[in-house]
Scaffold this motif. Structure first.
Motif, mmCIF file in Angstrom:
data_model
loop_
_atom_site.group_PDB
_atom_site.id
_atom_site.type_symbol
_atom_site.label_atom_id
_atom_site.label_comp_id
_atom_site.label_asym_id
_atom_site.label_seq_id
_atom_site.Cartn_x
_atom_site.Cartn_y
_atom_site.Cartn_z
ATOM 1 N N ARG A 1 0.505 3.888 1.441
ATOM 2 C CA ARG A 1 0.569 4.536 2.755
ATOM 3 C C ARG A 1 1.869 4.187 3.483
ATOM 4 O O ARG A 1 2.340 4.950 4.331
ATOM 5 N N ALA A 2 2.439 3.036 3.146
ATOM 6 C CA ALA A 2 3.657 2.609 3.837
ATOM 7 C C ALA A 2 4.871 3.431 3.417
ATOM 8 O O ALA A 2 5.906 3.398 4.084
ATOM 9 N N GLY B 1 10.718 8.231 -0.143
ATOM 10 C CA GLY B 1 10.261 7.594 1.088
ATOM 11 C C GLY B 1 11.344 7.441 2.141
ATOM 12 O O GLY B 1 11.038 7.396 3.332
ATOM 13 N N SER C 1 5.599 6.205 6.119
ATOM 14 C CA SER C 1 5.197 5.822 7.473
ATOM 15 C C SER C 1 6.115 6.448 8.529
ATOM 16 O O SER C 1 5.676 6.729 9.644
ATOM 17 N N LYS C 2 7.379 6.699 8.170
ATOM 18 C CA LYS C 2 8.315 7.296 9.135
ATOM 19 C C LYS C 2 7.941 8.728 9.480
ATOM 20 O O LYS C 2 8.418 9.272 10.472
ATOM 21 N N TYR C 3 7.105 9.377 8.644
ATOM 22 C CA TYR C 3 6.705 10.758 8.898
ATOM 23 C C TYR C 3 5.327 10.855 9.556
ATOM 24 O O TYR C 3 4.815 11.956 9.743
ATOM 25 N N GLY C 4 4.720 9.718 9.877
ATOM 26 C CA GLY C 4 3.441 9.739 10.565
ATOM 27 C C GLY C 4 2.263 9.423 9.669
ATOM 28 O O GLY C 4 2.357 9.417 8.426
ATOM 29 N N ALA C 5 1.098 9.162 10.300
ATOM 30 C CA ALA C 5 -0.095 8.726 9.582
ATOM 31 C C ALA C 5 -0.615 9.799 8.629
ATOM 32 O O ALA C 5 -1.081 9.498 7.526
ATOM 33 N N SER D 1 1.459 9.880 5.493
ATOM 34 C CA SER D 1 1.227 8.653 4.739
ATOM 35 C C SER D 1 -0.078 8.723 3.958
ATOM 36 O O SER D 1 -0.143 8.374 2.777
ATOM 37 N N GLU D 2 -1.121 9.206 4.625
ATOM 38 C CA GLU D 2 -2.419 9.298 3.959
ATOM 39 C C GLU D 2 -2.392 10.350 2.856
ATOM 40 O O GLU D 2 -2.998 10.170 1.787
ATOM 41 N N ASP E 1 0.857 -1.187 0.000
ATOM 42 C CA ASP E 1 0.000 0.000 0.000
ATOM 43 C C ASP E 1 0.892 1.235 0.000
ATOM 44 O O ASP E 1 1.910 1.274 0.683
#
Length: 534
Positions: free
Chosen positions: A101-102, A170, A105-109, A112-113, A99
């Protein structure tokens, strides 16, 4: 891939459109560069790939043993991962991007969204098959120093270039400032920048593009001209733009044409543009780069980055499915970078030829004894003034200078890049004029020879070690030695040294001597012990 609007150029003389350091790059080669045949140009060393590498294929036993993993993706793409020390389990599993979104992920939800939403708006609902496999590998190149060489082959539009962009975005975060990655490509369609701009603002990384000029008209039968890719480009403006972009300390990457990025990187250190945090060098559309004859420029960029970076450089090669000749060339490059099995670069033949015209000596001892050994060797052989190359550290060079002076040898240190040219000229001047107090030795790192700055010629080069992961630097240092015309009758000069230039290597282990002999096809003589006793 972008296809073939890009072209290659003549090989003669200096290139007026490049900075001074690039002048004379192809002196002595035929003019013009001929049209490529079978994947390499016939006026380059690249056309002389050894028969052993031409005859072997990608399924050779040696290649299987050196490869960590080979992944065949569902869409037909192939991914291979190589390292200096292959993992014991060749079936080791690599992450899969399920996905988008991964990605951040290191920068937060929230980040990611936001990334996933932006990609959906641009038609990327879920990762393509190649992206699922390639993106995690690109990201791992910034964190895993063992994954040194990754090749990704696939059909057009399978997601190779976008996977490279997304993987770098990323993982290249603010933990290290400045330039983090360099991506070379002959493509001038703006595809790489399009993917980056699509996700602009999602991470802290900045992109600086130095693309080639797209040639609109091609004439059949006309020899391709590599300088057409940088027609109208001002190298000074490129330098100013890159320097300004990196002044903020934000992480950044450079994307551009090899003939434009190379002069930029040659001059960057003298402008204070740091290359110490570069971790990844990527080559987009490798087949096309080989076809138009630009692998020499790619190799030189690689040499510069490997010398100045504080990290072990990782290499990512993207291409459509490689031809047999292109595979041989990529294999030669990989073996040169990872296993020091050959010299790969436009100066390979030149440095080997120079090496054969030099008298090579070596001495094995702990580093603390090198100054005393050099002093004893000088007293025995009356060495001429010369350059001592030492890439250890400014502190190590200062200690060596102090020790040499304590043994009655005149020595100076030239650390900063801006002053190394003065040191080289002083060495040449001292060598030409016999000083009443004896010869002088000038300690400096290898920066100047790596950047191809024109160095005055000297008769003696000494090496306090040689970079083990970049043995080609030994050959570059030899280019500082003056070329002597062979004279009938041979003989020795009055000072007791041979008329041939001298190269003396001081090392702590003899293994590197054998490697250098294999690489440069020379025989290195051990300095007799009695000469080293002061």
């Amino acid at each position: 891939g972008c296809g073939g609007g890009t072209s290659s150029s003549s090989s003669s003389g200096s290139r007026a459109s490049r900075p001074r350091a690039a002048s004379g790059m192809r002196s002595g080669l035929r003019h013009p560069r001929h049209q490529l045949h079978n994947g390499s140009r016939d006026d380059s060393f690249l056309s002389t790939i050894s028969e052993s590498t031409r005859s072997s294929d990608s399924t050779s036993t040696e290649e299987k043993q050196s490869r960590d993993s080979k992944i065949t993706v569902l869409d037909g793409s192939q991914i291979e991962v190589f390292s200096e020390s292959p993992e014991r389990d060749p079936r080791a599993q690599y992450d899969v991007l399920k996905d988008f979104r991964a990605l951040l992920s290191k920068y937060g939800a929230e980040a990611s969204e936001q990334m996933a939403q932006v990609l959906r708006q641009n038609g990327f609902d879920k990762p393509l098959e190649t992206q699922r496999r390639a993106v995690p590998l690109v990201m791992s190149a910034f964190t895993d120093e063992q994954k040194r060489f990754i090749t990704i082959q696939g059909a057009p539009q399978c997601g190779k270039t976008s996977a490279l962009v997304l993987g770098i975005l990323g993982e290249a975060g603010p933990e290290l400032p400045g330039l983090r990655a360099v991506v070379l490509s002959t493509c001038a369609t703006g595809e790489f920048k399009k993917y980056f701009d699509m996700c602009a603002g999602a991470g802290p990384l900045r992109l600086e593009c130095f693309e080639g000029v797209q040639r609109r008209v091609c004439f059949e039968g006309l020899a391709p001209d590599p300088d057409s890719a940088i027609a109208g480009v001002d190298p000074l403006e490129d330098l100013q733009r890159l320097s300004t972009a990196l002044a903020t300390g934000a992480p950044a990457m450079v994307f551009g044409h090899p003939t434009r990025v190379l002069p930029l990187l040659r001059e960057a250190p003298s402008w204070g543009v740091g290359l110490g945090n570069v971790q990844v060098l990527a080559l987009d559309d490798a087949e096309e780069t080989i076809r138009v004859g630009l692998m020499d420029e790619v190799c030189e960029v690689c040499t510069i980055l490997r010398h100045f970076s504080r990290h072990r450089l990782r290499h990512i090669i993207l291409s459509q499915f490689l031809s047999h000749e292109a595979k041989s060339m990529i294999r030669c490059l990989r073996n040169s970078l990872l296993r020091q099995q050959n010299l790969f670069g436009i100066r390979a033949h030149r440095t080997q030829a120079r090496a054969k015209s030099v008298n090579h000596y070596y001495a094995v001892a702990p580093r603390t004894r090198w100054p005393a050994m050099l002093a004893a060797l000088h007293h025995a052989l009356s060495l001429p003034s010369g350059i001592i190359f030492d890439d250890a550290s400014p502190e190590a060079r200062a200690q060596a200078r102090t020790a040499l002076r304590a043994h009655g040898v005149t020595a100076s240190v030239w650390n900063a890049l801006q002053e190394q040219g003065s040191g080289a000229r002083a060495a040449a001047r001292d060598g030409a004029n016999a000083a009443p107090r004896g010869p002088s030795f000038h300690l400096m790192p290898s920066d100047l020879v790596v950047l191809r700055v024109d160095l005055p010629q000297v008769r003696c080069v000494l090496h306090f070690e040689v970079p083990r992961r970049e043995l080609s630097v030994y050959g570059l240092r030899l280019l500082c030695l003056e070329q002597t015309e062979p004279k009938k009758g041979g003989g020795r000069k009055a000072g007791g040294t041979s008329a041939r230039p001298l190269s003396v290597l001081f090392v702590e282990g003899e293994d590197v001597v054998r490697e250098l002999e294999r690489t440069f096809h020379v025989k290195m003589q051990s300095v007799p012990t009695e000469m080293l006793v002061g």
